[in-house]
Design a protein around this motif. Structure first.
Motif, PDB file in Angstrom:
ATOM      1  N   ARG A  14      28.969  40.685  48.314  1.00 25.11           N
ATOM      2  CA  ARG A  14      29.156  40.522  49.811  1.00 25.11           C
ATOM      3  C   ARG A  14      30.436  39.990  50.193  1.00 25.11           C
ATOM      4  O   ARG A  14      31.068  40.339  51.115  1.00 25.11           O
ATOM      5  CB  ARG A  14      27.985  40.019  50.520  1.00 25.11           C
ATOM      6  CG  ARG A  14      26.677  40.683  50.412  1.00 25.11           C
ATOM      7  CD  ARG A  14      25.631  40.493  51.396  1.00 25.11           C
ATOM      8  NE  ARG A  14      24.591  41.325  51.166  1.00 25.11           N
ATOM      9  CZ  ARG A  14      24.336  42.543  51.917  1.00 25.11           C
ATOM     10  NH1 ARG A  14      25.131  43.047  52.512  1.00 25.11           N
ATOM     11  NH2 ARG A  14      23.250  43.284  51.242  1.00 25.11           N
ATOM     12  N   GLU A  15      30.808  38.718  49.402  1.00 23.96           N
ATOM     13  CA  GLU A  15      31.968  38.056  49.963  1.00 23.96           C
ATOM     14  C   GLU A  15      33.174  38.882  49.715  1.00 23.96           C
ATOM     15  O   GLU A  15      34.276  39.336  50.355  1.00 23.96           O
ATOM     16  CB  GLU A  15      31.971  36.805  48.835  1.00 23.96           C
ATOM     17  CG  GLU A  15      33.513  36.284  49.194  1.00 23.96           C
ATOM     18  CD  GLU A  15      33.547  35.010  48.177  1.00 23.96           C
ATOM     19  OE1 GLU A  15      34.558  34.356  48.029  1.00 23.96           O
ATOM     20  OE2 GLU A  15      32.340  34.527  47.424  1.00 23.96           O
ATOM     21  N   ALA A  16      33.049  39.893  48.398  1.00 27.17           N
ATOM     22  CA  ALA A  16      34.242  40.711  48.087  1.00 27.17           C
ATOM     23  C   ALA A  16      34.539  41.990  49.141  1.00 27.17           C
ATOM     24  O   ALA A  16      35.438  42.529  49.597  1.00 27.17           O
ATOM     25  CB  ALA A  16      33.966  41.653  46.700  1.00 27.17           C
ATOM     26  N   SER A  17      33.119  42.249  49.685  1.00 28.81           N
ATOM     27  CA  SER A  17      33.114  43.507  50.791  1.00 28.81           C
ATOM     28  C   SER A  17      33.870  43.083  51.887  1.00 28.81           C
ATOM     29  O   SER A  17      34.459  43.909  52.847  1.00 28.81           O
ATOM     30  CB  SER A  17      31.810  43.752  51.220  1.00 28.81           C
ATOM     31  OG  SER A  17      31.148  42.747  51.923  1.00 28.81           O
ATOM     32  N   ASP A  65      42.255  45.127  43.743  1.00 27.28           N
ATOM     33  CA  ASP A  65      43.479  44.374  43.302  1.00 27.28           C
ATOM     34  C   ASP A  65      43.108  43.080  44.062  1.00 27.28           C
ATOM     35  O   ASP A  65      42.234  42.825  45.019  1.00 27.28           O
ATOM     36  CB  ASP A  65      44.813  44.942  43.516  1.00 27.28           C
ATOM     37  CG  ASP A  65      45.122  45.297  44.854  1.00 27.28           C
ATOM     38  OD1 ASP A  65      44.583  44.988  45.790  1.00 27.28           O
ATOM     39  OD2 ASP A  65      46.139  45.745  45.115  1.00 27.28           O
ATOM     40  N   GLY A  66      43.751  42.149  43.314  1.00 24.36           N
ATOM     41  CA  GLY A  66      43.804  40.644  43.788  1.00 24.36           C
ATOM     42  C   GLY A  66      42.514  40.079  44.094  1.00 24.36           C
ATOM     43  O   GLY A  66      41.587  40.235  43.063  1.00 24.36           O
ATOM     44  N   GLU A  67      42.136  39.393  45.063  1.00 20.40           N
ATOM     45  CA  GLU A  67      41.050  38.635  45.180  1.00 20.40           C
ATOM     46  C   GLU A  67      39.681  39.491  45.120  1.00 20.40           C
ATOM     47  O   GLU A  67      38.641  39.146  44.443  1.00 20.40           O
ATOM     48  CB  GLU A  67      40.843  37.792  46.363  1.00 20.40           C
ATOM     49  CG  GLU A  67      39.514  36.663  46.438  1.00 20.40           C
ATOM     50  CD  GLU A  67      39.603  35.924  47.582  1.00 20.40           C
ATOM     51  OE1 GLU A  67      38.684  35.116  47.792  1.00 20.40           O
ATOM     52  OE2 GLU A  67      40.543  35.697  48.615  1.00 20.40           O
ATOM     53  N   ALA A  68      39.651  40.692  45.590  1.00 15.28           N
ATOM     54  CA  ALA A  68      38.637  41.635  45.734  1.00 15.28           C
ATOM     55  C   ALA A  68      38.318  41.774  44.286  1.00 15.28           C
ATOM     56  O   ALA A  68      37.051  42.023  43.856  1.00 15.28           O
ATOM     57  CB  ALA A  68      38.641  42.888  46.612  1.00 15.28           C
ATOM     58  N   SER A  69      39.198  42.245  43.641  1.00 16.35           N
ATOM     59  CA  SER A  69      39.040  42.685  42.155  1.00 16.35           C
ATOM     60  C   SER A  69      38.313  41.650  41.139  1.00 16.35           C
ATOM     61  O   SER A  69      37.463  41.856  40.555  1.00 16.35           O
ATOM     62  CB  SER A  69      40.341  43.246  41.380  1.00 16.35           C
ATOM     63  OG  SER A  69      40.102  43.464  40.217  1.00 16.35           O
ATOM     64  N   GLU A  70      38.745  40.347  41.363  1.00 19.09           N
ATOM     65  CA  GLU A  70      38.355  39.056  40.655  1.00 19.09           C
ATOM     66  C   GLU A  70      36.752  38.826  41.259  1.00 19.09           C
ATOM     67  O   GLU A  70      36.045  38.442  40.321  1.00 19.09           O
ATOM     68  CB  GLU A  70      39.329  37.832  41.046  1.00 19.09           C
ATOM     69  CG  GLU A  70      40.572  37.950  40.586  1.00 19.09           C
ATOM     70  CD  GLU A  70      41.540  36.924  41.073  1.00 19.09           C
ATOM     71  OE1 GLU A  70      41.083  35.896  41.512  1.00 19.09           O
ATOM     72  OE2 GLU A  70      42.656  36.933  40.736  1.00 19.09           O
ATOM     73  N   LEU A  71      36.547  39.233  42.345  1.00 21.82           N
ATOM     74  CA  LEU A  71      35.090  38.630  42.714  1.00 21.82           C
ATOM     75  C   LEU A  71      34.258  39.837  42.305  1.00 21.82           C
ATOM     76  O   LEU A  71      32.956  39.416  41.717  1.00 21.82           O
ATOM     77  CB  LEU A  71      34.977  38.848  44.426  1.00 21.82           C
ATOM     78  CG  LEU A  71      35.959  37.677  45.005  1.00 21.82           C
ATOM     79  CD1 LEU A  71      35.976  37.716  46.575  1.00 21.82           C
ATOM     80  CD2 LEU A  71      34.957  36.321  44.805  1.00 21.82           C
ATOM     81  N   VAL A  72      34.584  41.302  42.246  1.00 18.01           N
ATOM     82  CA  VAL A  72      33.668  42.266  41.578  1.00 18.01           C
ATOM     83  C   VAL A  72      33.647  42.046  40.259  1.00 18.01           C
ATOM     84  O   VAL A  72      32.573  42.195  39.666  1.00 18.01           O
ATOM     85  CB  VAL A  72      34.383  43.671  41.747  1.00 18.01           C
ATOM     86  CG1 VAL A  72      33.712  44.528  41.094  1.00 18.01           C
ATOM     87  CG2 VAL A  72      34.436  44.130  43.385  1.00 18.01           C
ATOM     88  N   GLN A  73      34.618  41.713  39.554  1.00 20.67           N
ATOM     89  CA  GLN A  73      34.564  41.281  37.994  1.00 20.67           C
ATOM     90  C   GLN A  73      33.657  39.857  37.979  1.00 20.67           C
ATOM     91  O   GLN A  73      32.773  39.818  36.900  1.00 20.67           O
ATOM     92  CB  GLN A  73      36.017  40.751  37.383  1.00 20.67           C
ATOM     93  CG  GLN A  73      36.061  40.287  35.902  1.00 20.67           C
ATOM     94  CD  GLN A  73      35.289  41.494  35.142  1.00 20.67           C
ATOM     95  OE1 GLN A  73      35.629  42.745  35.221  1.00 20.67           O
ATOM     96  NE2 GLN A  73      34.730  41.246  34.263  1.00 20.67           N
ATOM     97  N   SER A  74      33.659  39.021  38.695  1.00 22.11           N
ATOM     98  CA  SER A  74      33.076  37.757  38.682  1.00 22.11           C
ATOM     99  C   SER A  74      31.342  38.330  38.920  1.00 22.11           C
ATOM    100  O   SER A  74      30.511  37.700  38.229  1.00 22.11           O
ATOM    101  CB  SER A  74      33.264  36.698  39.696  1.00 22.11           C
ATOM    102  OG  SER A  74      32.193  35.719  39.912  1.00 22.11           O
TER     103      SER A  74
END
Length: 89
Positions: A14-17, A65-74
């Motif tokens: 939800r944060e990544a969205s 990419d960036g923060e969104a990608s990192e959040l999805v990976q998390s």
């Protein structure tokens, strides 16, 4: 009973969205909703279902990419950690 890792994955998606376009946002919401449901339902999710979510999150993470990608990976890592506790395979 709440499965904390799955709830964390849902919250992280939800944060990544909030960081992506509308189409990707909907895809992240869909995954988030499904993981939230798995986190709170009576029956434990099986390996196959968790694997499907991990694959979708892997693909989504690669598209971003960036923060969104990192959040999805998390979020994917949270599902992976929960999956380690599931008996079988």
């Amino acid at each position: 009973m709440v499965r904390d890792e799955l709830q964390q994955a849902s919250d992280t998606l939800r944060e990544a969205s909030e960081l992506v376009d509308e189409e990707t946002q909907q895809r992240l919401y869909d995954q988030s909703n499904q993981l939230a449901e798995l986190a709170t339902r009576d029956a434990d999710p099986d390996h196959g279902r968790l694997d499907r979510h991990m694959n979708v999150l892997h693909e989504l993470g690669r598209e971003l990419d960036g923060e969104a990608s990192e959040l999805v990976q998390s979020a994917r890592n949270s599902v992976k950690e929960y999956r380690k506790t599931v008996p079988g395979v």
